[in-house]
Design an enzyme around this catalytic site. Structure first.
Site, PDB file in Angstrom:
ATOM      1  N   GLU A  78      -4.843  -8.815   1.018  1.00 22.73           N
ATOM      2  CA  GLU A  78      -5.477  -8.472   2.299  1.00 22.73           C
ATOM      3  C   GLU A  78      -6.952  -8.245   2.053  1.00 22.73           C
ATOM      4  O   GLU A  78      -7.341  -7.663   1.041  1.00 22.73           O
ATOM      5  CB  GLU A  78      -4.930  -7.166   2.912  1.00 22.73           C
ATOM      6  CG  GLU A  78      -3.598  -7.248   3.574  1.00 22.73           C
ATOM      7  CD  GLU A  78      -3.158  -5.932   4.226  1.00 22.73           C
ATOM      8  OE1 GLU A  78      -4.022  -5.157   4.700  1.00 22.73           O
ATOM      9  OE2 GLU A  78      -1.948  -5.682   4.254  1.00 22.73           O
ATOM     10  N   GLU A  96       0.811  -1.221   0.000  1.00 21.57           N
ATOM     11  CA  GLU A  96       0.000   0.000   0.000  1.00 21.57           C
ATOM     12  C   GLU A  96       0.845   1.271   0.000  1.00 21.57           C
ATOM     13  O   GLU A  96       0.746   2.088   0.927  1.00 21.57           O
ATOM     14  CB  GLU A  96      -0.941   0.014   1.219  1.00 21.57           C
ATOM     15  CG  GLU A  96      -1.852  -1.184   1.311  1.00 21.57           C
ATOM     16  CD  GLU A  96      -2.918  -1.068   2.409  1.00 21.57           C
ATOM     17  OE1 GLU A  96      -2.829  -0.144   3.226  1.00 21.57           O
ATOM     18  OE2 GLU A  96      -3.848  -1.889   2.406  1.00 21.57           O
TER      19      GLU A  96
HETATM   20  C1  BGP Z   1      -4.157  -2.180   5.843  1.00 22.64           C
HETATM   21  C2  BGP Z   1      -2.719  -2.327   6.241  1.00 22.64           C
HETATM   22  C3  BGP Z   1      -2.505  -3.257   7.392  1.00 22.64           C
HETATM   23  C4  BGP Z   1      -3.595  -3.230   8.454  1.00 22.64           C
HETATM   24  C5  BGP Z   1      -4.999  -3.157   7.859  1.00 22.64           C
HETATM   25  C6  BGP Z   1      -6.099  -2.946   8.874  1.00 22.64           C
HETATM   26  O1  BGP Z   1      -4.343  -0.961   5.192  1.00 22.64           O
HETATM   27  O2  BGP Z   1      -1.914  -2.787   5.171  1.00 22.64           O
HETATM   28  O3  BGP Z   1      -1.232  -2.978   7.897  1.00 22.64           O
HETATM   29  O4  BGP Z   1      -3.332  -2.322   9.447  1.00 22.64           O
HETATM   30  O5  BGP Z   1      -5.066  -2.145   6.882  1.00 22.64           O
HETATM   31  O6  BGP Z   1      -6.385  -1.594   9.079  1.00 22.64           O
HETATM   32  P1  BGP Z   1      -6.367  -0.862  10.487  1.00 22.64           P
HETATM   33  O7  BGP Z   1      -5.211  -1.395  11.245  1.00 22.64           O
HETATM   34  O8  BGP Z   1      -6.195   0.581  10.173  1.00 22.64           O
HETATM   35  O9  BGP Z   1      -7.683  -1.134  11.127  1.00 22.64           O
END
Ligand code: BGP
Length: 460
Positions: free
Chosen positions: A365, A166
């Protein structure tokens, strides 16, 4: 089964170094921007939980990998911490870090789990941020050297490589919307960072191509947020197309097609927002295309035409060209404030098939963060039926995309075990495995049993 997936489909999950390793001050690791920001402003972090302990993977990787095997993973994505491997970001590699990552890789392979390695997951070494981070061309070169060191150290066993996770998020968080260090709001600098990240990616791909890593593939992981217009009206359609240019096509076109979208370049030029660039770099970006694309998908972006023209004296922002729009009746994950729209995953894959040469891809993801999951505890296990439904809903659409010829090779959940979030620490839990942060005890949730069956049957 109603939904069968192609042979050798990748079932697994993803994590990142800062979010799971802990041991931030052990094993010779240098500081990264998260260690620094937490020292500086602990009250910015949910319940003042910082990145120093997290889920202790540094010490517990063997047990954790045994659990991955037990729940049917055949693949697993983790990231290498630049500041652990090369403290300070430049110079000698840290032998303790090499030993740690070697152990993790060997343990995964010994358990029949293919390691997918990502080189950068939001964690700039602090010393390099002090030099300007991605705004500084020298940091771009140092990143390429770090990438090359990783290929040479681990390329004999690691075959799936990713330059960034990302990459647009540090641009948004660090330079536009104030949720990552160095929390600056300045679009011109944001675009410089974005451009330099693409360049760093291209240099890392070039370094990969000069090595002969047998069966090796190099890719990137992008969070794609399909932009849906409120209506068919031209204004709404245009707004959606511009949001798509900024948030998806900026990186996607560059890494898959080898060039930035003309419309985006023209628009930035018109508003005096073009980053500084060299002609040779543009040629390099054009020459270095990826083999494999990881798609992170959580939520769509819904937009409508601007209701009021932006004040031209206000700082330039992408939101000069569209307004956000909440679709009535949309399904929500209220904990995270994110819309749940399963079909989005299908739309992304069809777009990749139709407009991006049907590049080999996988879902790198997708996931659902939920608060206070202990509420759902029965007989010592969290009954996370909502997560199973969430995954199923997305897998059905992914299956449909594959039926229609999309080149999709796998599905990884965010995340393997509950871990530390950049924005909400341990508030929203995403894992197949729950983690008691006090004792570090791991307990598989209901979804872990379910995914085990799905991966073993290659469908459901
Ligand atoms: C994505 C990232 C992860 C993780 C996930 C969940 O954007 O790549 O690292 O953190 O989001 O989001 P959050 O932790 O903001 O709830």
């Amino acid at each position: 089964h109603a939904y069968s997936f192609p042979k050798d489909f990748w079932w697994g999950s993803a994590v990142s170094a800062t979010q799971i390793e802990g041991a931030a001050n052990e094993g010779g690791k240098g500081k990264n921007i998260w260690d620094h920001w937490y020292e500086l402003e602990p009250n910015r972090f949910f319940e003042e939980v910082g990145p120093s302990a997290t889920s202790d993977f540094y010490h517990r990787y063997q047990d954790d990998i045994a659990l991955m095997k037990a729940i049917g993973h055949n693949s697993f994505r983790f990231s290498i911490s630049w500041s652990r491997l090369i403290p300070g970001g430049e110079g000698e590699v840290n032998k303790e870090a090499v030993a740690f990552y070697n152990n993790v890789i060997d343990e995964l392979i010994a358990n029949g789990i293919e390691p997918f390695v990502n080189l950068f997951h939001f964690d700039m070494p602090f010393e390099l941020q002090e030099k300007g981070g991605w705004e500084n061309r020298e940091v771009v070169e140092l990143y390429a050297q770090y990438a090359a060191a990783c290929y040479d150290l681990f390329g004999d066993r690691v075959k799936k490589w990713f330059t960034f996770n990302e990459p647009i998020v540090p641009v948004e968080g660090g330079y536009l919307y104030d949720f990552h260090y160095p929390n600056i709001v300045d679009a011109r600098r944001a675009f410089q960072v974005a451009y330099h990240t693409v360049l760093a990616h291209a240099l890392a791909v070039a370094a990969f191509r000069t090595r002969s890593i047998e069966d090796g593939k190099i890719g990137i992981i992008l969070n794609l947020t399909p932009s849906y217009p409120r209506s068919d009206h031209l204004g709404d359609q245009k707004a959606a197309a511009i949001a798509d240019l900024f948030f998806n096509r900026s990186f996607l076109d560059a890494v898959v097609l080898g060039s930035f979208p003309k419309e985006l370049v023209a628009l930035l030029d018109e508003y005096g927002q073009l980053p500084t660039y060299e002609k040779e770099d543009v040629a390099l970006i054009n020459a270095q295309r990826i083999d494999l694309l990881g798609v992170n998908y959580y939520q769509p972006r819904r937009v409508k035409a601007k209701e009021h023209l932006p004040n031209p004296a206000s700082p330039f922002m992408p939101e000069w060209f569209f307004d956000h729009y909440d679709m009535p009746g949309r399904k929500m994950n209220h904990y995270r404030g994110w819309e749940i729209y399963e079909k989005g995953i299908y739309d992304i894959m069809v777009n990749l098939k139709d407009n991006y040469g049907n590049i080999e891809s996988f879902v790198s993801e997708n996931g659902m963060g939920v608060q206070n999951e202990e509420r759902f505890m029965e007989n010592g296990q969290i009954q996370d039926k909502y997560r199973i439904e969430f995954i199923k809903g997305h897998l059905k659409w992914l299956h449909q995309a594959i039926q229609e010829g999309c080149n999709v090779r796998g599905y990884h959940l965010w995340t393997f075990m509950d871990n530390w979030s950049w924005t909400n620490a341990y508030k929203n839990r995403y894992g197949f495995i729950s983690v008691d942060v006090q004792t570090q005890k791991r307990t598989p949730k209901k979804s872990a049993e379910w995914i085990k069956a799905v991966s073993q049957q290659n469908g459901f």
